[in-house]
Write a protein that holds these residues in place. Structure first.
Motif, short mmCIF file in Angstrom:
data_model
loop_
_atom_site.label_atom_id
_atom_site.label_comp_id
_atom_site.label_asym_id
_atom_site.label_seq_id
_atom_site.Cartn_x
_atom_site.Cartn_y
_atom_site.Cartn_z
N PRO A 70 47.23 35.94 42.20
CA PRO A 70 46.21 34.47 42.11
C PRO A 70 45.39 34.76 42.78
N ASN A 71 44.17 34.37 43.29
CA ASN A 71 43.09 34.30 44.35
C ASN A 71 42.95 35.28 45.12
N ALA A 80 44.90 43.66 32.79
CA ALA A 80 45.78 42.51 32.01
C ALA A 80 45.32 41.09 33.38
N PHE A 81 45.40 40.23 32.63
CA PHE A 81 44.99 39.09 33.45
C PHE A 81 46.20 37.77 33.01
N SER A 82 47.03 37.26 33.54
CA SER A 82 48.34 35.85 32.68
C SER A 82 47.33 35.00 34.23
N ASN A 102 43.61 33.89 37.84
CA ASN A 102 44.66 34.91 37.34
C ASN A 102 45.33 36.13 38.26
N GLU A 103 46.73 36.31 37.49
CA GLU A 103 47.24 38.21 38.47
C GLU A 103 46.59 38.84 37.61
N GLN A 104 46.22 40.13 38.58
CA GLN A 104 45.51 40.93 37.40
C GLN A 104 45.72 42.04 37.84
N ILE A 105 46.10 43.39 37.02
CA ILE A 105 47.47 44.16 37.02
C ILE A 105 45.73 45.13 35.92
N THR A 106 45.55 45.88 37.19
CA THR A 106 44.57 46.66 36.93
C THR A 106 44.78 48.34 36.51
N TRP A 153 35.94 33.80 31.35
CA TRP A 153 35.70 35.26 29.88
C TRP A 153 35.13 33.48 28.97
N ILE A 154 36.02 33.18 28.37
CA ILE A 154 36.05 32.31 27.10
C ILE A 154 34.54 31.79 27.28
#
Length: 117
Positions: A82-83, A99-101, A50-54, A107-108
């Motif tokens: 990602p990665n 935020a993850f996309s 996932n791309e992540q924005i913190t 996690w699910i």
């Protein structure tokens, strides 16, 4: 889905380990999480598809990636592609919004052992 209001403080708070709690919301294409990190807490090096924005809402964190170390303070954000392997240390009691996309399917399914001790 047209619109969904997210009352963060009404979401269940999940204790992942001593000093780390998470409230999470999964949309159709994005996962959002509100994490509370106690001063000194370390999230070990990990990576995900996932791309992540913190975004740091309060406090501050130190983030380590292959590109170096970054201090991210309240009102600032950091974007991980990602990665990208990354490690996080709370420099004080801190609240972040992640935020993850795409959606964090790991996690699910409960495959988030790097966050748990």
């Amino acid at each position: 889905m047209e619109a969904t209001k997210i009352p963060w403080m009404e979401k269940e708070s999940e204790l992942l380990q001593e000093g780390l709690t998470r409230r999470v919301f999964h949309g159709e294409n994005i996962t959002m999480a509100r994490l509370e990190l106690r001063n000194g807490l370390v999230v070990p090096t990990h990576k995900h598809i996932n791309e992540q924005i913190t975004t740091v809402l309060s406090g501050s964190i130190m983030v380590e990636t292959g590109s170096g170390k970054f201090i991210v303070k309240a009102g600032e954000s950091i974007d991980f592609g990602p990665n990208v392997p990354h490690k996080v240390k709370a420099l004080e009691d801190t609240v972040v919004l992640d935020a993850f996309s795409p959606v964090r399917s790991d996690w699910i399914s409960g495959d988030d052992s790097y966050l748990r001790k």
